[in-house]
Design an enzyme around this catalytic site. Structure first.
Site, mmCIF file in Angstrom:
data_model
loop_
_atom_site.group_PDB
_atom_site.id
_atom_site.type_symbol
_atom_site.label_atom_id
_atom_site.label_comp_id
_atom_site.label_asym_id
_atom_site.label_seq_id
_atom_site.Cartn_x
_atom_site.Cartn_y
_atom_site.Cartn_z
ATOM 1 N N LYS A 1 0.741 -0.683 0.079
ATOM 2 C CA LYS A 1 0.600 0.073 0.295
ATOM 3 C C LYS A 1 0.466 0.629 -0.185
ATOM 4 C CE LYS A 1 -3.822 2.650 2.144
ATOM 5 N NZ LYS A 1 -4.729 2.228 3.554
ATOM 6 N N LYS B 1 -2.177 -1.691 -3.893
ATOM 7 C CA LYS B 1 -3.224 -0.369 -3.386
ATOM 8 C C LYS B 1 -2.065 1.190 -3.620
ATOM 9 C CE LYS B 1 -6.079 2.263 -0.488
ATOM 10 N NZ LYS B 1 -6.451 1.691 0.481
HETATM 11 C C1 PBG Z 1 -7.169 3.338 4.915
HETATM 12 C C2 PBG Z 1 -7.682 3.385 3.609
HETATM 13 C C3 PBG Z 1 -7.403 4.434 3.098
HETATM 14 C C4 PBG Z 1 -7.946 3.688 1.891
HETATM 15 C C5 PBG Z 1 -8.717 3.016 2.646
HETATM 16 N N1 PBG Z 1 -8.452 2.330 3.393
HETATM 17 C C6 PBG Z 1 -6.721 6.402 3.340
HETATM 18 C C7 PBG Z 1 -5.461 5.893 3.800
HETATM 19 O O1 PBG Z 1 -4.365 4.989 3.425
HETATM 20 O O2 PBG Z 1 -4.956 7.250 2.948
HETATM 21 C C8 PBG Z 1 -8.394 4.994 0.150
HETATM 22 C C9 PBG Z 1 -9.342 4.414 -0.297
HETATM 23 C C10 PBG Z 1 -9.566 5.291 -1.608
HETATM 24 O O3 PBG Z 1 -8.851 6.184 -1.425
HETATM 25 O O4 PBG Z 1 -10.110 5.149 -2.595
HETATM 26 N N2 PBG Z 1 -7.626 3.123 6.371
#
Ligand code: PBG
Length: 326
Positions: A197, A249
């Site tokens: 991520k 992601k």
């Molecule tokens: C963190 C989380 C995020 C997203 C999903 N889970 C945000 C981040 O890490 O800042 C982003 C999902 C999206 O942008 O569609 N709980």
């Protein structure tokens, strides 16, 4: 004059021919719909930076779970929006907290006909907006956070989640969650690890979606977009710790890593088509600059072609509806 002997165009000559030779298919069962459920609301609220996506009430969310079953989606990934936040993110551990009651609602609505998945992270619940708790110098404290994640995983499983999805990028999170689940008798609960991520600008609209209170950034725990090999290291660590499935992601700027991860592991690979990826398409389409439906379908098939078995997308319902009409 010499003519080509090899003519790839023959296989593109008609819709029927193209359908026959298509290498990649998208099925509703491969799509997971991320959803936001807000505490204490009676009205659905639009998210201006994510056209078509809403903050649900518990009731409107129930209708969406039923629709997801009806369309044959793979699952829903739930995010909770609490009324109150604190430094510890305690709403995440409260069985009556919004995410946990939404999981219970979803499970009551769908039983085992749809997979109910839970985002396992503290950022929606902390007043500072970070994915973990902070130490006395304001740094995200990895090992203290692990204990909270372990408890959160158990509460989510007890609330009805089939799948818990740790997304906080704390080192060791999958291992502690697996151990806690097993110890509490939840050995059937699946862990979908947000393994690779990245600290991405494309999460921008999500921050509005969850009313995030984050100041600063997540660069000390999420990955640097410059690093690809590191994604494989993260993924292999998560599998070693007990992840059943792994996720990359965001999706679109990381298609190379979806392919690399797919080649490196034999567990199912998911990819998250995130908020900023949606916002760009919706904004361009609203200006008449892009054919919205074709762009959406091209994005989803591209993520599948890169190697994702499962695609999380806010367009899941729409794409599944379109597939059914074909
Ligand atoms: C963190 C989380 C995020 C997203 C999903 N889970 C945000 C981040 O890490 O800042 C982003 C999902 C999206 O942008 O569609 N709980």
């Amino acid at each position: 004059m010499s003519f080509p002997t090899d003519r790839p165009r023959r296989l593109r000559s008609s819709p029927a021919m193209r359908r026959l030779v298509a290498e990649t298919h998208v099925q509703p069962s491969q799509l997971v719909l991320p959803m936001f459920v807000a505490e204490g609301r009676t009205e659905v609220r639009a998210i201006s930076s994510m056209p078509g996506v809403v903050q649900h009430t518990r009731d409107s969310a129930r209708r969406a779970y039923a629709e997801a079953v009806e369309l044959g989606l793979g699952g829903v990934m739930l995010f909770g929006l609490p009324e109150r936040k604190d430094a510890q993110g305690s709403g995440a551990l409260d069985p009556d907290g919004i995410l946990n009651v939404a999981l219970a609602d979803a499970r009551a609505e769908v039983g085992d006909d749809l997979l109910v998945m839970a985002d396992l992270c503290l950022d929606e619940f902390t007043d500072h907006g970070h994915c973990g708790v902070l130490d006395d110098r304001g740094r995200v404290d990895n090992d203290t956070t692990l204990g909270l994640y372990a408890q959160m995983g158990v509460v989510q499983a007890e609330s009805g989640a089939h799948v818990v999805a740790p997304s906080g990028m704390m080192d060791g999170q999958v291992g502690v969650i697996r151990a806690a689940l097993d110890e509490a008798g939840h050995d059937e609960t699946v862990i979908l690890a947000y393994a690779a991520k990245y600290a991405s600008a494309f999460y921008g609209p999500f921050r509005e979606a969850v009313d995030s209170s984050l100041q600063g950034d997540r660069k000390t725990y999420q990955q640097d977009p410059a690093n690809g090999r590191e994604a494989i290291r993260e993924v292999l660590l998560d599998i070693e710790e007990g992840a059943d499935m792994v996720m990359v992601k965001p999706a679109l700027s990381y298609l190379d890593l979806i392919a690399d991860v797919r080649a490196a592991v034999d567990v199912p690979v998911a990819a998250y088509n995130i908020s900023g990826e949606l916002a760009m398409v919706e904004a361009a389409a609203a200006n008449g600059w892009i054919d919205r439906e074709r762009a959406i379908d091209e994005i989803i098939v591209s993520i599948r072609r890169a190697g994702a078995d499962v695609v999380l997308t806010y367009w899941a319902t729409e794409v599944a509806t379109r597939l059914r009409a074909q």
